[in-house]
Design an enzyme around this catalytic site. Structure first.
Site, PDB file in Angstrom:
ATOM      1  N   LYS A 127       0.748  -1.345  -0.135  1.00 24.35           N
ATOM      2  CA  LYS A 127       0.018  -0.083  -0.015  1.00 24.35           C
ATOM      3  C   LYS A 127       0.867   1.279  -0.076  1.00 24.35           C
ATOM      4  O   LYS A 127       0.580   2.344  -0.728  1.00 24.35           O
ATOM      5  CB  LYS A 127      -0.807   0.029   1.281  1.00 24.35           C
ATOM      6  CG  LYS A 127      -2.072  -1.046   0.949  1.00 24.35           C
ATOM      7  CD  LYS A 127      -2.817  -1.290   2.304  1.00 24.35           C
ATOM      8  CE  LYS A 127      -3.871  -2.495   1.958  1.00 24.35           C
ATOM      9  NZ  LYS A 127      -4.586  -2.972   3.254  1.00 24.35           N
ATOM     10  N   GLN A 174      -4.906  -1.622   9.294  1.00 26.85           N
ATOM     11  CA  GLN A 174      -4.634  -2.912   9.049  1.00 26.85           C
ATOM     12  C   GLN A 174      -5.388  -4.042   9.864  1.00 26.85           C
ATOM     13  O   GLN A 174      -5.006  -4.116  11.123  1.00 26.85           O
ATOM     14  CB  GLN A 174      -3.349  -3.182   8.484  1.00 26.85           C
ATOM     15  CG  GLN A 174      -3.165  -4.385   7.861  1.00 26.85           C
ATOM     16  CD  GLN A 174      -3.599  -4.571   6.658  1.00 26.85           C
ATOM     17  OE1 GLN A 174      -3.514  -3.649   5.640  1.00 26.85           O
ATOM     18  NE2 GLN A 174      -4.198  -5.585   6.093  1.00 26.85           N
ATOM     19  N   ASP A 204     -11.437   2.595   3.720  1.00 26.38           N
ATOM     20  CA  ASP A 204     -11.833   1.219   3.760  1.00 26.38           C
ATOM     21  C   ASP A 204     -13.337   1.042   3.461  1.00 26.38           C
ATOM     22  O   ASP A 204     -13.826   0.077   3.369  1.00 26.38           O
ATOM     23  CB  ASP A 204     -11.064   0.529   4.767  1.00 26.38           C
ATOM     24  CG  ASP A 204      -9.906  -0.165   4.501  1.00 26.38           C
ATOM     25  OD1 ASP A 204      -9.773  -0.456   3.255  1.00 26.38           O
ATOM     26  OD2 ASP A 204      -9.227  -0.622   5.313  1.00 26.38           O
TER      27      ASP A 204
END
Ligand code: NDP
Length: 296
Positions: A54, A98, A121
């Site tokens: 990422k 994460q 997200d």
């Protein structure tokens, strides 16, 4: 029939290129690059691989990522405090924590702490609610990537029968909501579904998000269907080697389907490309910079 391969890798490269050019315009207009804070807790090797890719993708797109690494034994309060600090930071447009988080951390409480307008997200209940009622919000990256591939392949999805196998909050449920919004007739199948093969056989669109290697067989697929395989499963390939396979039996399914995503190289590359896209959308909103409709 031998199915057309839906090349997610190429589509994702195109999207990343588009994001990079828009990111440059954003940086000129805002006087700073779009920024994503990535929070990782602990030493899970797979999570570190994802996070590294990422950061790399952000840099390649001309955007800035902020790396926050916390020890595996971090307390809930410290993690909440970090997220709150990132919420308040004007150069942080998107926040990604994460997953998975260690057992002492209440994952839902952490997601709930993220400002919904920085939740790139799309996991916050506010964004799940926006998706459910058809308001603008952030949509989880993997299902949005699947939808982009489907629309690129099929154009208008109206009236098609879609079956989503899997009902997780990050893939199956948002995928079903997106397909419903595209006027598909949607069935969500899961581990309690009776006669899954018969359910899948009705579908013009099959989205497999189960996490079981090659579970969806070729004779479950309606001839001419489009198969989007979200699954990423590492299996034993003999001689001490492993290989990645999807949730659909690719060899069989590609004999029957009109089009299918491969694993790897299908849905996988879309996830990061959409994360970059979501971050840039967040940046424009956060900085009050407009962008052309349809540019992202
Ligand atoms: P989850 O484990 O959260 O959900 C799996 C779903 O599959 C559940 O809804 C479960 O049903 C259902 N399921 C399990 N077994 C069966 C069965 N035998 N028959 C029918 N349904 C079944 O997984 P995720 O949604 O997070 O991920 C799914 C797959 O996608 C995984 O392989 C994952 O690695 C991959 N993935 C890939 C991404 C990418 O970037 N390409 C991103 C995210 C995930 P129930 O709810 O009843 O338990």
């Amino acid at each position: 029939m031998s199915a057309a391969i839906i090349d997610g890798k190429a589509f994702a490269a195109g999207l990343r290129g588009k994001v990079a050019s828009q990111a440059a315009s954003f940086a000129r207009a805002a006087g700073r690059p779009a920024g994503l804070a990535v929070v990782i807790v602990g030493e899970d090797p797979a999570s570190h691989v994802y996070v590294r890719s990422k950061h790399k993708a952000m840099a390649e797109a001309g955007m800035k990522s902020f790396d926050h690494r916390l020890p595996a034994d971090v307390g809930q309060d410290d993690l909440v405090a970090l997220v709150q600090q990132l919420n308040a930071d004007p150069v942080v447009d998107g926040i990604l924590v994460q997953l998975p988080l260690p057992p002492q951390i209440d994952e839902q409480a952490i997601i709930a702490t993220i400002d919904p307008d920085k939740d790139v997200d799309g996991f916050h209940v506010v964004n799940a609610g926006r998706l459910a009622v058809g308001l603008h919000g952030f949509v989880p990256c993997t299902p949005l990537g699947c939808l982009m591939l489907l629309k690129e392949r099929l154009g208008d999805l109206s009236g098609l029968d879609a079956v989503v196998v899997g009902r997780s909050n990050i893939v199956g449920k948002p995928m079903a909501a997106l397909l419903t919004a595209e006027n598909c007739t949607v069935t969500i199948a899961h581990s309690r579904t009776r006669d899954l093969a018969a359910v899948v056989r009705r579908a013009d669109i099959v989205v497999a998000a189960v996490g079981r290697p090659e579970m969806i067989r070729g004779d479950w697929i309606k001839p001419g269907a489009t198969v989007i395989d979200v699954g990423i499963n590492r299996i034993d390939a003999g001689e001490g080697k492993t290989r990645l396979v999807g949730d659909a039996a690719f060899g069989e399914a590609s004999q029957v389907a009109a089009a299918i995503t491969p694993v790897p190289g299908g849905v996988g590359p879309m996830t990061i490309a959409v994360l970059l896209r979501n971050t840039l959308v967040a940046a424009h909103r956060n900085a009050g910079v407009g962008y052309e409709k349809g540019a992202l």
